[in-house]
Scaffold this motif. Structure first.
Motif, PDB file in Angstrom:
ATOM      1  N   GLN A  10      -8.928  -5.813  -3.215  1.00 21.39           N
ATOM      2  CA  GLN A  10      -8.040  -4.881  -3.912  1.00 21.39           C
ATOM      3  C   GLN A  10      -8.867  -3.775  -4.561  1.00 21.39           C
ATOM      4  N   THR A  11      -8.424  -2.553  -4.322  1.00 19.59           N
ATOM      5  CA  THR A  11      -9.040  -1.395  -4.943  1.00 19.59           C
ATOM      6  C   THR A  11      -8.013  -0.763  -5.871  1.00 19.59           C
ATOM      7  N   ILE A  12      -8.439  -0.538  -7.111  1.00 21.45           N
ATOM      8  CA  ILE A  12      -7.582   0.115  -8.098  1.00 21.45           C
ATOM      9  C   ILE A  12      -8.236   1.448  -8.440  1.00 21.45           C
ATOM     10  N   HIS A  65      -4.530  -0.569  -3.835  1.00 22.19           N
ATOM     11  CA  HIS A  65      -4.619  -0.679  -2.375  1.00 22.19           C
ATOM     12  C   HIS A  65      -5.186  -2.047  -2.034  1.00 22.19           C
ATOM     13  N   ASN A  66      -4.544  -2.736  -1.112  1.00 23.95           N
ATOM     14  CA  ASN A  66      -4.996  -4.059  -0.684  1.00 23.95           C
ATOM     15  C   ASN A  66      -5.402  -4.045   0.782  1.00 23.95           C
ATOM     16  N   ALA A  67      -6.447  -4.807   1.085  1.00 28.11           N
ATOM     17  CA  ALA A  67      -6.862  -5.074   2.465  1.00 28.11           C
ATOM     18  C   ALA A  67      -6.987  -6.585   2.594  1.00 28.11           C
ATOM     19  N   LEU A  68      -6.641  -7.100   3.756  1.00 28.21           N
ATOM     20  CA  LEU A  68      -6.581  -8.541   3.961  1.00 28.21           C
ATOM     21  C   LEU A  68      -7.490  -8.988   5.091  1.00 28.21           C
ATOM     22  N   ALA A  69      -8.195 -10.073   4.849  1.00 33.27           N
ATOM     23  CA  ALA A  69      -8.925 -10.780   5.900  1.00 33.27           C
ATOM     24  C   ALA A  69      -8.353 -12.194   5.948  1.00 33.27           C
ATOM     25  N   GLU A 109     -12.819   4.005  -9.428  1.00 33.14           N
ATOM     26  CA  GLU A 109     -12.293   2.911  -8.623  1.00 33.14           C
ATOM     27  C   GLU A 109     -12.942   1.594  -9.020  1.00 33.14           C
ATOM     28  N   THR A 110     -12.118   0.565  -9.038  1.00 28.75           N
ATOM     29  CA  THR A 110     -12.566  -0.800  -9.283  1.00 28.75           C
ATOM     30  C   THR A 110     -12.153  -1.633  -8.074  1.00 28.75           C
ATOM     31  N   ARG A 111     -13.075  -2.421  -7.569  1.00 27.19           N
ATOM     32  CA  ARG A 111     -12.776  -3.245  -6.396  1.00 27.19           C
ATOM     33  C   ARG A 111     -13.000  -4.712  -6.736  1.00 27.19           C
ATOM     34  N   ASN A 137       0.817  -1.220   0.000  1.00 27.60           N
ATOM     35  CA  ASN A 137       0.000   0.000   0.000  1.00 27.60           C
ATOM     36  C   ASN A 137       0.848   1.266   0.000  1.00 27.60           C
ATOM     37  N   ALA A 138       2.070   1.174   0.493  1.00 26.02           N
ATOM     38  CA  ALA A 138       2.990   2.320   0.484  1.00 26.02           C
ATOM     39  C   ALA A 138       3.823   2.350  -0.803  1.00 26.02           C
ATOM     40  N   ARG A 139       3.553   1.436  -1.699  1.00 25.55           N
ATOM     41  CA  ARG A 139       4.230   1.351  -2.999  1.00 25.55           C
ATOM     42  C   ARG A 139       5.731   1.090  -2.879  1.00 25.55           C
ATOM     43  N   ARG A 140       6.101   0.324  -1.882  1.00 22.43           N
ATOM     44  CA  ARG A 140       7.503  -0.068  -1.715  1.00 22.43           C
ATOM     45  C   ARG A 140       7.746  -1.347  -2.517  1.00 22.43           C
ATOM     46  N   ALA A 141       7.828  -1.174  -3.827  1.00 20.72           N
ATOM     47  CA  ALA A 141       7.950  -2.310  -4.744  1.00 20.72           C
ATOM     48  C   ALA A 141       9.175  -3.163  -4.430  1.00 20.72           C
ATOM     49  N   ASP A 142      10.239  -2.537  -3.951  1.00 23.76           N
ATOM     50  CA  ASP A 142      11.472  -3.268  -3.660  1.00 23.76           C
ATOM     51  C   ASP A 142      11.323  -4.239  -2.493  1.00 23.76           C
ATOM     52  N   LYS A 143      10.273  -4.108  -1.699  1.00 22.29           N
ATOM     53  CA  LYS A 143      10.105  -4.966  -0.522  1.00 22.29           C
ATOM     54  C   LYS A 143       9.013  -6.017  -0.692  1.00 22.29           C
TER      55      LYS A 143
END
Length: 146
Positions: free
Chosen positions: A106-108, A83-87, A116-118, A37-43
């Motif tokens: 996932q929301t785009i 953006h991702n949310a997890l259950a 927005e697309t969910r 969600n923070a866009r830290r692609a490297d991690k």
């Protein structure tokens, strides 16, 4: 009496190890979600084992390199924000292997239009405790709800 205490200790130890492993896996999911969600692609690739096999309904199987490429492409896309949310439904720990039943939402968001697309994506992740002590996904199956 000492025998009963020893039996009780042996019964508790596996439950404690399972609880610790489950907590570590939950923490790995939380860290991954935060990085994504923070866009830290490297991690974001650190959650996956190098021998990953991933299957998403309708798409060909992919390995670690392709999974990381897809994540990096999505997170560096200047036109969209993901953006991702997890259950977490369940985590079963079986020694150095664990199985997690999850649902990702996932929301785009399109940056130019705000549209927005969910999607809701149930899945099954198989983890292995790696030599460095981290739990990583070695297999996953996911699909979007219809």
């Amino acid at each position: 009496m000492a025998g009963a205490l020893l039996l009780a200790a042996l019964a508790i130890m596996p439950a404690a190890a399972q609880s610790s492993a489950e907590a570590e896996i939950r923490a790995a999911f939380a860290q991954w979600t935060d990085d994504f969600n923070a866009r830290r692609a490297d991690k974001t690739c650190d959650l996956f084992a190098k021998d990953l096999i991933a299957q998403y309904r309708g798409a060909p199987e992919r390995g670690y390199a392709r999974q990381c490429e897809l994540l990096t492409t999505a997170l560096t896309d200047p036109k969209r924000r993901f953006h991702n949310a997890l259950a977490i439904r369940e985590i079963l720990v079986l020694g150095d292997i664990a199985i997690a039943r999850v649902v990702w939402t996932q929301t785009i968001r399109e940056n130019d239009s705000g549209k927005e697309t969910r999607t809701v994506e149930p899945g099954l992740d198989v983890f292995r405790k790696e030599p460095d002590g981290k739990w990583r996904i070695i297999r996953y199956l996911a699909y979007d709800e219809e």
